[in-house]
Design an enzyme around this catalytic site. Sequence first.
Site, PDB file in Angstrom:
ATOM      1  N   HIS A  37       2.473   8.711  -0.324  1.00 47.32           N
ATOM      2  CA  HIS A  37       1.267   8.639  -0.964  1.00 47.32           C
ATOM      3  C   HIS A  37       0.646   9.544  -2.431  1.00 47.32           C
ATOM      4  O   HIS A  37       1.300  10.371  -2.534  1.00 47.32           O
ATOM      5  CB  HIS A  37       0.158   9.147   0.302  1.00 47.32           C
ATOM      6  CG  HIS A  37      -0.069   8.556   1.225  1.00 47.32           C
ATOM      7  ND1 HIS A  37      -0.382   7.695   2.293  1.00 47.32           N
ATOM      8  CD2 HIS A  37       1.247   9.660   2.369  1.00 47.32           C
ATOM      9  CE1 HIS A  37      -0.506   7.499   3.178  1.00 47.32           C
ATOM     10  NE2 HIS A  37       0.726   8.372   3.241  1.00 47.32           N
TER      11      HIS A  37
ATOM     12  N   THR B 206      -3.104   8.060   9.082  1.00 42.77           N
ATOM     13  CA  THR B 206      -3.915   7.897   7.632  1.00 42.77           C
ATOM     14  C   THR B 206      -4.294   6.711   7.791  1.00 42.77           C
ATOM     15  O   THR B 206      -4.848   6.197   6.366  1.00 42.77           O
ATOM     16  CB  THR B 206      -3.282   8.520   6.798  1.00 42.77           C
ATOM     17  OG1 THR B 206      -2.025   8.333   5.921  1.00 42.77           O
ATOM     18  CG2 THR B 206      -3.062  10.597   6.688  1.00 42.77           C
ATOM     19  N   THR B 207      -4.105   5.147   7.930  1.00 38.35           N
ATOM     20  CA  THR B 207      -4.512   3.877   7.860  1.00 38.35           C
ATOM     21  C   THR B 207      -4.148   3.316   9.372  1.00 38.35           C
ATOM     22  O   THR B 207      -4.381   4.245  10.441  1.00 38.35           O
ATOM     23  CB  THR B 207      -2.901   3.367   7.217  1.00 38.35           C
ATOM     24  OG1 THR B 207      -2.170   3.352   7.887  1.00 38.35           O
ATOM     25  CG2 THR B 207      -2.536   3.608   5.648  1.00 38.35           C
TER      26      THR B 207
ATOM     27  N   HIS C  47       1.111  -1.123   0.496  1.00 38.32           N
ATOM     28  CA  HIS C  47      -0.049   0.011  -0.144  1.00 38.32           C
ATOM     29  C   HIS C  47       1.238   1.040   0.028  1.00 38.32           C
ATOM     30  O   HIS C  47       0.444   2.249  -0.440  1.00 38.32           O
ATOM     31  CB  HIS C  47      -1.177   0.500   0.824  1.00 38.32           C
ATOM     32  CG  HIS C  47      -0.279  -0.457   1.979  1.00 38.32           C
ATOM     33  ND1 HIS C  47       0.263   0.057   3.170  1.00 38.32           N
ATOM     34  CD2 HIS C  47      -0.676  -2.077   3.127  1.00 38.32           C
ATOM     35  CE1 HIS C  47       0.454  -0.312   4.793  1.00 38.32           C
ATOM     36  NE2 HIS C  47      -0.015  -1.417   4.487  1.00 38.32           N
TER      37      HIS C  47
ATOM     38  N   GLU D 278      -2.669  13.366   0.249  1.00 39.95           N
ATOM     39  CA  GLU D 278      -3.594  13.243   1.654  1.00 39.95           C
ATOM     40  C   GLU D 278      -4.279  14.603   2.092  1.00 39.95           C
ATOM     41  O   GLU D 278      -5.324  14.507   1.992  1.00 39.95           O
ATOM     42  CB  GLU D 278      -2.614  12.013   2.699  1.00 39.95           C
ATOM     43  CG  GLU D 278      -2.531  10.925   1.987  1.00 39.95           C
ATOM     44  CD  GLU D 278      -2.607  10.104   3.050  1.00 39.95           C
ATOM     45  OE1 GLU D 278      -1.617  10.108   4.370  1.00 39.95           O
ATOM     46  OE2 GLU D 278      -3.380   8.604   3.096  1.00 39.95           O
TER      47      GLU D 278
ATOM     48  N   HIS E  16       7.478   7.675   4.467  1.00 42.18           N
ATOM     49  CA  HIS E  16       7.272   6.590   2.830  1.00 42.18           C
ATOM     50  C   HIS E  16       6.141   7.919   2.119  1.00 42.18           C
ATOM     51  O   HIS E  16       5.893   8.857   2.690  1.00 42.18           O
ATOM     52  CB  HIS E  16       5.558   5.674   3.668  1.00 42.18           C
ATOM     53  CG  HIS E  16       4.821   6.495   4.489  1.00 42.18           C
ATOM     54  ND1 HIS E  16       5.278   6.545   5.610  1.00 42.18           N
ATOM     55  CD2 HIS E  16       3.495   6.797   4.189  1.00 42.18           C
ATOM     56  CE1 HIS E  16       3.437   7.710   6.248  1.00 42.18           C
ATOM     57  NE2 HIS E  16       2.797   7.202   5.324  1.00 42.18           N
TER      58      HIS E  16
ATOM     59  N   HIS F 136       6.104  11.459   3.878  1.00 40.28           N
ATOM     60  CA  HIS F 136       5.172  11.843   5.064  1.00 40.28           C
ATOM     61  C   HIS F 136       7.242  10.683   5.976  1.00 40.28           C
ATOM     62  O   HIS F 136       6.918   9.452   5.693  1.00 40.28           O
ATOM     63  CB  HIS F 136       4.484  10.440   6.091  1.00 40.28           C
ATOM     64  CG  HIS F 136       2.994  11.159   5.163  1.00 40.28           C
ATOM     65  ND1 HIS F 136       1.794  10.841   5.166  1.00 40.28           N
ATOM     66  CD2 HIS F 136       2.633  12.495   4.922  1.00 40.28           C
ATOM     67  CE1 HIS F 136       1.031  11.223   4.933  1.00 40.28           C
ATOM     68  NE2 HIS F 136       1.075  12.229   4.523  1.00 40.28           N
TER      69      HIS F 136
END
Length: 265
Positions: A98, A207-208, A67, A108, A96, A121
Amino acid sequence: MAPWGYSKENGPATWHKDCPIANTGVRQSPIDLITTGQTCAKYDSNLKPVIVSYPAFSEATFLNNGHSVQFQPSAGNLSELSGGPLTKKYKFEQFHFHWGNNDSEGSEHRVNGKMYPAELHLVHWNSESPNFSSFQEAVGSNDPHALCVLGFFLKVGAENASLKPITDLLSKVKNAGSSVSFPGKFDLKAVLPETLTDYYTYDGSLTTPPLAECVKWIVFKEPIEVSTAQMEAFRAVDDGHGKPITGNYRPPCPLHTRTVAASFK
Ligand SMILES: Clc1ccc(Cc2nnn[n-]2)cc1
Ligand SMILES: [Zn+2]
């Protein structure tokens, strides 16, 4: 239930099934950072520049976990964060990204509804708390500021030479679950803008899943430039179901009674 992801079947709208806080939480992330009007970010002249001490990493693993892609240094890394809205020193855990499958989506956080093509992030945990002594313990601690995540928007422009060692490695972790030992040293400090003075900050969450509400968020105003080729490299990373990871971002969450502070006018 199948593990969480970003598809129709297991994406953000389904996360509440295993993680009720997704719908009941009052300090969820990400959010839309509004800069004018009623609920807009409020300038706080007390907010100081963020201070990072990021000696070049010499040993790290670069992993595609299905992911996102994450860069995690070995346990001995001494990288630290302080300053800004923080009252404690935080230890670097990993970074990581997004991203989306086109340049009009992927970040995000949003600014007045605008999304950037990607968001970097940098995840840290409070290393001075008496209540926990590792990242995993920090996540489970219920401490409102157990973590601090620095968010940097990515926008398409010139090639980013400092991020090239990372984007050049994406093809080596194309398959979900694959990882490589990062070759040589990586200088994360060189990726960031020189001055970390202009940012938004607010109390939020991961956020996950588990969506823990333990994050002091610091999102920088100035985007980092990457080339189209570098963006395309992210979009070629697979999610483990034979498809590229496209859109590993959670939509914005309600602000509720929270306020967002800005370190700049
Ligand atoms: Cl170590 C870690 C922590 C959180 C996330 C997901 C995330 N939460 N907030 N921003 N990203 C990914 C890896
Ligand atoms: Zn993230």
